[in-house]
Design a protein around this motif. Sequence first.
Motif, PDB file in Angstrom:
ATOM      1  N   HIS A 212       0.706  -1.130  -0.067  1.00  0.00           N
ATOM      2  CA  HIS A 212       0.128  -0.026  -0.004  1.00  0.00           C
ATOM      3  C   HIS A 212       0.909   1.177  -0.046  1.00  0.00           C
ATOM      4  CE1 HIS A 212      -3.204   2.697   2.204  1.00  0.00           C
ATOM      5  NE2 HIS A 212      -3.454   2.591   0.727  1.00  0.00           N
ATOM      6  N   HIS A 216       1.648   4.114  -3.165  1.00  0.00           N
ATOM      7  CA  HIS A 216       1.234   5.773  -2.985  1.00  0.00           C
ATOM      8  C   HIS A 216       2.600   6.057  -3.196  1.00  0.00           C
ATOM      9  CE1 HIS A 216      -2.894   6.066  -2.014  1.00  0.00           C
ATOM     10  NE2 HIS A 216      -2.945   4.784  -1.416  1.00  0.00           N
ATOM     11  N   HIS A 242      -7.159   0.218  -5.054  1.00  0.00           N
ATOM     12  CA  HIS A 242      -8.079   0.218  -3.591  1.00  0.00           C
ATOM     13  C   HIS A 242      -9.230  -0.755  -3.928  1.00  0.00           C
ATOM     14  CE1 HIS A 242      -5.594   3.635  -3.039  1.00  0.00           C
ATOM     15  NE2 HIS A 242      -5.478   3.239  -2.020  1.00  0.00           N
ATOM     16  N   HIS A 362     -10.950  11.702  -1.194  1.00  0.00           N
ATOM     17  CA  HIS A 362     -10.279  10.657  -0.656  1.00  0.00           C
ATOM     18  C   HIS A 362      -9.105  11.050   0.475  1.00  0.00           C
ATOM     19  CE1 HIS A 362      -6.273   8.114  -0.469  1.00  0.00           C
ATOM     20  NE2 HIS A 362      -7.099   7.165  -0.127  1.00  0.00           N
ATOM     21  N   PHE A 389      -0.031   5.842   5.154  1.00  0.00           N
ATOM     22  CA  PHE A 389      -0.281   4.444   4.390  1.00  0.00           C
ATOM     23  C   PHE A 389       0.058   3.389   4.817  1.00  0.00           C
ATOM     24  CE2 PHE A 389      -0.213   7.958   1.126  1.00  0.00           C
ATOM     25  CZ  PHE A 389      -1.581   8.037   0.872  1.00  0.00           C
ATOM     26  N   PHE A 398     -10.718   2.164   7.443  1.00  0.00           N
ATOM     27  CA  PHE A 398     -10.007   2.272   6.162  1.00  0.00           C
ATOM     28  C   PHE A 398     -10.971   1.496   5.120  1.00  0.00           C
ATOM     29  CE2 PHE A 398      -7.839   0.414   2.709  1.00  0.00           C
ATOM     30  CZ  PHE A 398      -6.747   1.408   2.135  1.00  0.00           C
ATOM     31  N   HIS A 402     -13.138   3.006   1.842  1.00  0.00           N
ATOM     32  CA  HIS A 402     -12.959   2.586   0.374  1.00  0.00           C
ATOM     33  C   HIS A 402     -14.070   1.784  -0.132  1.00  0.00           C
ATOM     34  CE1 HIS A 402      -9.010   4.130  -0.686  1.00  0.00           C
ATOM     35  NE2 HIS A 402      -8.738   4.298   0.641  1.00  0.00           N
TER      36      HIS A 402
HETATM   37 CU   LIG Z   1      -4.321   3.894  -0.533  1.00  0.00          CU
END
Ligand SMILES: [Cu+2]
Length: 661
Positions: A212, A216, A242, A362, A389, A398, A402
Amino acid sequence: MKSTLLLLAVAGAALLSVASADASNAQKQHDVNFLLWKVNEHLRDETHKGYAKTFDPEADKSHYSDNGEAVHHLVKELKDNRLLEQKHWFSLFNDRHREEALMLFDVLMHCKDWETAVKNAAYFRERMNEGEFVYAIYAAVIHHPLAEHVVLPPLYEVTPHMFTNTEVIQEAYAAKMRQTPTKIKSTFTGTARNKEQRVAYFGEDIGMNTHHVFWHLEFPFWWKDSYSHKLDRKGENFYWVHNQLTVRFDAERISNFLDPVEELQWDKPIHDGFAPHTSYKYGGAFPSRPDDIDFEDVDGVARVRDMIIIDSRIRDAIAHGYIIKEDGSHIDIMNDHGIDVLGDVIESSLYSPNAQYYGALHNTAHIMLGRQTDPHGKYNMPPGVMEHFETATRDPGFFRLHKYMDNIFREHKDSLPSYTFDDLDFKGVSVTNVAIDGTLETYFEDFEYSLLNAVDDTEEIADVDIDTYVPRLDHKEFSYNIEIKNEKGSEALATIRIFAWPHADNNGVKFSFDDGRWGAVELDKFWVKLSPGTSTITRKSTDSSVTVHDVPSFKTLMEKTEAALSGGGDLDLHDYESATGLPNRFLLPKGNHNGMEFDLLVCVTDGAADAAIADLHTNDDFIHYGANGVYPDKRPHGYPFDRHVEDERISNKSPTSITLM
Ligand SMILES: [Cu+2]
């Protein structure tokens, strides 16, 4: 650890031999290893120490591709005492922290040669905040062409606090005080009284967390193309990575007799609280959140109302089928490219065509959720797990967040016309049979990693081994045997796409094809040349292009590097160059004792029409999420299951059923 000191001496000697030429891969690896080793203390490499003391970043501007502009900016901030102090928490979502980390990233990206980059890194490591430094180094190694073959050490061994529970870290400090080698057992947070704890092994998996973070870093929301190039399909990748985490989490939940995640709603209570049991290296414990609290406005971030307004503007865009750009013109999103624009808008990244109007749903939501314990800053709490992250997926919030965004993406995808049979038909080529070789069995295995970089020491105090071990999800190896008939009368290039989705929900109710396909887990994608007639393709689970190998431990990385430097041997770490992608051991969702039933779908599509790059069938390096160059597959992520299915006969074969034990 005496061996490290010995190795250092060898490294010093080796340095001299390569000093004049361009740095070798082993030398580069050595530099990065030591720049990140014990990053909360002073540098340990003698050459680096020298750079930190005597290097003047602005002395020779010919070493920078921007004539020293970036370095001048950072040096000025440093001299003006404006930079964040050392031994302080760092958060990427803090605008000023991020700005400072990116100042260093900018300097490194503009270094024309390796030596200048290392000199700057050493110089600023001794003067900048450690968290900012680590972030800048990771980002620069991923994006700078000079660092192409450098492997980044596992992040959970560079900054173990972000991956390890407080109780374990405390024991590690105690072991260090006593100078006693120790192995500490790590358990997942929570108790059996909390149903969510059953799936904590997923949200807290250190490999998944690393994936993850790396995703990013490869596709940062702060990316400007002036750094080097445009990141291909960045917004769509944001949606897809995601989406895959979300559908995987739901599959894990069914396997553990839990209902799928419910989406977060701004005007409803946040049902699940969370006690992270995790602490910053500097700055105390991550804040906890009780169950069932209502969303509150967060001072200096956003009001709940603002989030609802942004949400409705985005949904309006989906309903209209276009995004309004800053200048008032429209971008049509009723096509394959629409998801890419929408991803940029929702994250939002600097690619967003109108952040002023559509906001940053987001990113702001992460901060909103992270601050709900102390929304007005009354208690001076550090940022929550949602604001990193590394730690965000620990919080069940989380996945709720998402799921909420995934549903917005689905709203858009479902507004596009369905594929017709002709759209998907690869004339003359079809899959005639699919079988699995081997048992589909998942299990947990203890994995050990070092906490040496979590504890404090000085150069005079010898290291003792302090490790923790944690159970991680793994599976037995298996292969797919795919029988394909090619009646074209000539050789054909084909794309093979393998997906699986849970057959039924937690109540045993079978998913419709249309709901099932939205929950599809991508297992593999590759290209083959098919001879005329029937051929059987055998594909091993270990070859999956959507997963990556586990990176060697920091210690192994250092030992291999020093051995290559002293012996002049090759340093072959090619397999580990990207850590973006789930670990291969994590390929399958967890099975259970009853047998967890999945529908397996293998699609064969026209490889010549799909391929964005030549010779993909010979390329086993295809990296799923890589940010360099063009994404190899021209089709949308999730194709052909990305669009609404009106009639499941579109798939001319019924899914193969597989059961995970
Ligand atoms: Cu993410």
